[in-house]
Design an enzyme around this catalytic site. Sequence first.
Site, PDB file in Angstrom:
ATOM      1  N   PHE A 147      33.238  48.440  22.218  1.00  0.00           N
ATOM      2  CA  PHE A 147      33.294  49.074  20.893  1.00  0.00           C
ATOM      3  C   PHE A 147      32.059  48.627  20.113  1.00  0.00           C
ATOM      4  CE2 PHE A 147      35.014  48.483  16.448  1.00  0.00           C
ATOM      5  CZ  PHE A 147      35.424  49.784  16.180  1.00  0.00           C
TER       6      PHE A 147
ATOM      7  N   ASP B  67      42.431  47.907  13.013  1.00  0.00           N
ATOM      8  CA  ASP B  67      43.810  47.522  12.638  1.00  0.00           C
ATOM      9  C   ASP B  67      44.596  47.107  13.881  1.00  0.00           C
ATOM     10  OD1 ASP B  67      43.581  47.975   9.920  1.00  0.00           O
ATOM     11  OD2 ASP B  67      44.381  50.017  10.003  1.00  0.00           O
TER      12      ASP B  67
ATOM     13  N   LEU C  23      45.263  13.694  21.168  1.00  0.00           N
ATOM     14  CA  LEU C  23      44.723  13.117  22.403  1.00  0.00           C
ATOM     15  C   LEU C  23      43.650  12.059  22.122  1.00  0.00           C
ATOM     16  CD1 LEU C  23      46.063  15.769  23.692  1.00  0.00           C
ATOM     17  CD2 LEU C  23      44.286  15.562  25.415  1.00  0.00           C
TER      18      LEU C  23
ATOM     19  N   GLY D 183      40.288  10.145  21.799  1.00  0.00           N
ATOM     20  CA  GLY D 183      39.019  10.271  22.526  1.00  0.00           C
ATOM     21  C   GLY D 183      39.133  11.222  23.707  1.00  0.00           C
TER      22      GLY D 183
ATOM     23  N   GLU E 146      36.580  40.822  14.728  1.00  0.00           N
ATOM     24  CA  GLU E 146      37.466  41.908  14.265  1.00  0.00           C
ATOM     25  C   GLU E 146      37.882  41.707  12.806  1.00  0.00           C
ATOM     26  OE1 GLU E 146      39.994  43.719  17.157  1.00  0.00           O
ATOM     27  OE2 GLU E 146      38.870  42.805  18.796  1.00  0.00           O
TER      28      GLU E 146
HETATM   29  N1  COS Z   1      42.254  52.881   8.500  1.00  0.00           N
HETATM   30  C1  COS Z   1      41.701  54.093   8.266  1.00  0.00           C
HETATM   31  N2  COS Z   1      40.911  54.333   7.174  1.00  0.00           N
HETATM   32  C2  COS Z   1      40.693  53.328   6.323  1.00  0.00           C
HETATM   33  C3  COS Z   1      41.249  52.042   6.523  1.00  0.00           C
HETATM   34  C4  COS Z   1      42.059  51.840   7.661  1.00  0.00           C
HETATM   35  N3  COS Z   1      42.619  50.656   7.922  1.00  0.00           N
HETATM   36  N4  COS Z   1      40.874  51.244   5.504  1.00  0.00           N
HETATM   37  C5  COS Z   1      40.102  51.994   4.697  1.00  0.00           C
HETATM   38  N5  COS Z   1      39.997  53.240   5.186  1.00  0.00           N
HETATM   39  C6  COS Z   1      39.267  54.379   4.606  1.00  0.00           C
HETATM   40  C7  COS Z   1      39.580  54.528   3.128  1.00  0.00           C
HETATM   41  O1  COS Z   1      40.723  55.342   2.957  1.00  0.00           O
HETATM   42  C8  COS Z   1      38.323  55.191   2.593  1.00  0.00           C
HETATM   43  O2  COS Z   1      38.380  56.558   2.891  1.00  0.00           O
HETATM   44  P1  COS Z   1      37.748  57.675   1.879  1.00  0.00           P
HETATM   45  O3  COS Z   1      36.283  57.482   1.895  1.00  0.00           O
HETATM   46  O4  COS Z   1      38.188  58.976   2.490  1.00  0.00           O
HETATM   47  O5  COS Z   1      38.353  57.406   0.540  1.00  0.00           O
HETATM   48  C9  COS Z   1      37.241  54.583   3.453  1.00  0.00           C
HETATM   49  O6  COS Z   1      37.865  54.091   4.640  1.00  0.00           O
HETATM   50  C10 COS Z   1      36.526  53.436   2.760  1.00  0.00           C
HETATM   51  O7  COS Z   1      37.504  52.520   2.329  1.00  0.00           O
HETATM   52  P2  COS Z   1      37.102  51.236   1.476  1.00  0.00           P
HETATM   53  O8  COS Z   1      36.338  51.675   0.262  1.00  0.00           O
HETATM   54  O9  COS Z   1      38.304  50.394   1.295  1.00  0.00           O
HETATM   55  O10 COS Z   1      36.082  50.560   2.479  1.00  0.00           O
HETATM   56  P3  COS Z   1      35.076  49.374   2.294  1.00  0.00           P
HETATM   57  O11 COS Z   1      33.765  49.807   2.763  1.00  0.00           O
HETATM   58  O12 COS Z   1      35.218  48.777   0.930  1.00  0.00           O
HETATM   59  O13 COS Z   1      35.598  48.347   3.401  1.00  0.00           O
HETATM   60  C11 COS Z   1      36.829  46.602   4.426  1.00  0.00           C
HETATM   61  C12 COS Z   1      36.831  47.805   3.447  1.00  0.00           C
HETATM   62  C13 COS Z   1      36.069  45.417   3.867  1.00  0.00           C
HETATM   63  C14 COS Z   1      38.269  46.227   4.615  1.00  0.00           C
HETATM   64  C15 COS Z   1      36.224  47.037   5.761  1.00  0.00           C
HETATM   65  O14 COS Z   1      34.850  47.276   5.616  1.00  0.00           O
HETATM   66  C16 COS Z   1      36.414  46.044   6.876  1.00  0.00           C
HETATM   67  O15 COS Z   1      37.455  46.004   7.507  1.00  0.00           O
HETATM   68  N6  COS Z   1      35.364  45.228   7.148  1.00  0.00           N
HETATM   69  C17 COS Z   1      35.356  44.323   8.280  1.00  0.00           C
HETATM   70  C18 COS Z   1      34.857  45.017   9.468  1.00  0.00           C
HETATM   71  C19 COS Z   1      35.070  44.200  10.686  1.00  0.00           C
HETATM   72  O16 COS Z   1      36.183  43.871  11.042  1.00  0.00           O
HETATM   73  N7  COS Z   1      33.972  43.897  11.353  1.00  0.00           N
HETATM   74  C20 COS Z   1      33.987  43.186  12.559  1.00  0.00           C
HETATM   75  C21 COS Z   1      33.892  44.161  13.653  1.00  0.00           C
HETATM   76  S1  COS Z   1      33.917  43.282  15.082  1.00  0.00           S
HETATM   77  S2  COS Z   1      34.642  44.245  16.415  1.00  0.00           S
END
Ligand code: COS
Length: 380
Positions: A121, A238, A336, A338, A361
């Site tokens: 991914f 999620d 444990l 040392g 994630e």
């Molecule tokens: N599932 C589906 N859609 C989602 C969602 C979810 N869980 N959470 C938010 N959205 C949608 C919102 O509904 C919004 O949609 P619209 O533009 O149609 O209104 C859009 O995404 C943006 O939402 P939001 O403004 O809340 O997004 P942000 O950019 O503020 O980001 C966080 C929110 C910080 C929670 C997000 O960027 C995040 O999870 N960041 C971490 C990413 C991560 O895990 N990175 C590591 C990857 S390693 S594999």
Amino acid sequence: MLIDESYTEIRDMMSKFADSEVAPLAEEIDRKSKIPDSLKAKMAENGFMGIFIPEEYGGAGMDYMSYGIMIEEISRACASSGVFLSAHNSLAVWPILTYGTEEQKKKYLPQMATGEKVGCFCLSEPNAGSDPGTLTLFAEDKGDHFELNGTKNWITNGGEADVAVVMAKTTKSNDHRGITAFIVDTNLEGFKVQKLEEKLGIKGSSTAQIHFDKVKVPKENVLGELEKGFKVALSTLDGGRIGIGAQAIGIAEAAFRYARMYATQRVQFGNPISHLQAIQFKIADMSTKISAARLLVEKASAMKDAGVPYSKEAAQAKLFASEACMWITTQAIQALGGNGYSKEYPVERYFRDAKICEIYEGTSEIQRIVIASNEFKSIQ
Ligand code: COS
């Protein structure tokens, strides 16, 4: 118990496989920074690469609860092997299964289910981690295909994947709008594994920086709708977070069991140290945190399986389980003494493997943002 008895059989099966096939290799996997192909083949033969892929596409047709149990048990034996399975299943298989067209599902899922094709991914970039909306990998519309240019970072399974779910901008914007998801075959010209990270823990899992140099992706490989890729990414994460919560429980359980066994054997002040309240309290707190974390992971899995919204519960499960795991592995080393700090004992590996669960994630800070925003939304 939140979950019913039918899962006991699945846990027994996973646990036996983890103990007999995975645990004996874990130290070597960590030392050599590689999961043997023979172990990957065995996991694939047992259906672990397609655990929730429906039978019609060649998978085991199980649910997300079973997936979580698998990740926990495999990670208890070897966290690297756990995340190999978790990235493939929850971050690559799941979005294709959920957002793919029938043609895409028929093309990719059967080979992913058998392990013939491994998935990864690609979301994070050098300058887009916690804030993935600002990613810059660009996919330019060239008529019959898109041309992808840019760099992705911290890609689990990136060094070996055959199929990548890739987030790219199809219109120039500074936020999440304009992101489209693609299914990319990694044998396409211009897909280059640029660097493999050397890491503190989960050393057997390959973590790659990938460069896309004019990669021509056919239009039929757009995953979901154009410019709806951010939702594909966040909904995928999620589910991924449930898997990381399960992985954290597995690592924590391994550290807990080792510390408990050690406490009954290590004699100080004339008795096994298990007679000391200082140790008993650690064991009690470890056991309690593991039970609580498992209930949170089971709750999020049950909600996902029931098809109800579960973003908050997945974030809570990952947050609590990963922080509990870090605490438990730290306490296991302390118990444990040392010996805990020595490579002759496995707890230092558990401690190193634990840390990433608070980072990938979505960091613990990001999980708190997700939880808090859901809480405030619920009273609007
Ligand atoms: N599932 C589906 N859609 C989602 C969602 C979810 N869980 N959470 C938010 N959205 C949608 C919102 O509904 C919004 O949609 P619209 O533009 O149609 O209104 C859009 O995404 C943006 O939402 P939001 O403004 O809340 O997004 P942000 O950019 O503020 O980001 C966080 C929110 C910080 C929670 C997000 O960027 C995040 O999870 N960041 C971490 C990413 C991560 O895990 N990175 C590591 C990857 S390693 S594999």
